[in-house]
Design an enzyme around this catalytic site. Structure first.
Site, mmCIF file in Angstrom:
data_model
loop_
_atom_site.group_PDB
_atom_site.id
_atom_site.type_symbol
_atom_site.label_atom_id
_atom_site.label_comp_id
_atom_site.label_asym_id
_atom_site.label_seq_id
_atom_site.Cartn_x
_atom_site.Cartn_y
_atom_site.Cartn_z
ATOM 1 C CG ASP A 156 -1.948 -1.055 1.139
ATOM 2 O OD1 ASP A 156 -2.393 -1.343 0.187
ATOM 3 O OD2 ASP A 156 -2.061 -1.669 2.266
ATOM 4 C CG ASP A 210 -6.991 -1.553 -1.489
ATOM 5 O OD1 ASP A 210 -7.195 -2.750 -1.789
ATOM 6 O OD2 ASP A 210 -6.223 -0.951 -0.765
#
Length: 226
Positions: A164, A180
């Site tokens: 991330d 995401d």
């Protein structure tokens, strides 16, 4: 007779584009922020980078990449994929979307990888249906969901967790990634398609009557009276 239009190309195109964009941004941003950690990055006295960041919107949004501080120790194909452009181990999220379930570490990663595989096969089956192929919004939603599923599944298999780097710190939102974003957009589009499609169906049965001329309506009424 006109052939039915199929939107399967839209589904596969979005899936391929989204998954590819996800991996390119992950490899690219982690490499960039490791080599150029910025003034707010963390670098040890030995020169080991543990965090790099770049502000995109001051006070609201930035790119953030964190590292374990250890070089890659493994061998084989997975180790090669982990070090395609950087011999440094990124910190990964082993939970689900936006870090959910991360406290269970390896068990959570394996479980969510399994869920991702099931979801991918479900979408593959769903895409074979003729009703799916004729619905552009459904194909778009499934394509985005498949893109996010494949993007994060790659990370779970190769990195044992998801990389991330997008950080909306204005509201302290958990760090996320392009996959995401694809998952969330696809889910919202799927919900919108379900609710809006359901609300327009009653009108489909009466649209023909509304488009009739007065003469056609009269002849239809006479025929029904007989």
């Amino acid at each position: 007779m006109n052939a039915e239009r199929s939107f399967r190309g839209l589904l596969w195109g979005l899936a391929l584009f989204g998954a590819t964009l996800d991996q390119l941004t992950k490899y690219g941003v982690f490499k960039w922020l490791h080599d150029n950690p910025g003034e707010n990055g963390f670098v040890s006295r030995e020169g080991i980078v543990t965090q790099g960041e770049r502000v995109v919107v001051p006070g609201a949004f930035k790119l953030l990449a964190q590292f374990t501080g250890y070089p890659e120790q493994g061998t084989g194909i997975l180790a090669t994929l982990r070090t395609l452009n950087l011999n440094a181990s990124p910190k990964v999220n082993q939970g689900a979307l936006f870090g959910l379930g991360g406290e269970y570490a390896h068990l959570a990663n394996a479980a969510f990888a399994g869920v991702s595989i099931v979801a991918a096969f479900a979408i593959l089956y769903w895409s074979t249906r003729r009703t799916t192929a004729r619905d552009w919004s459904l194909c778009a939603a499934l394509g985005l969901i498949l893109a996010g599923t494949l993007g994060n599944l790659y990370d779970r298999v190769v990195f044992n967790g998801v990389r991330d780097f997008l950080y909306f710190h204005l509201i302290e939102w958990p760090v996320f990634n392009v996959a995401d974003c694809c998952l969330v957009c696809g889910a919202f589009l799927l919900l919108a398609q379900a609710f809006l499609g359901r609300s327009t169906r009653p009108g489909e049965h009466t649209s023909g009557a509304h488009n009739q001329t007065p003469a056609e309506s009269h002849h239809r009424a006479m025929a029904e009276a007989k």
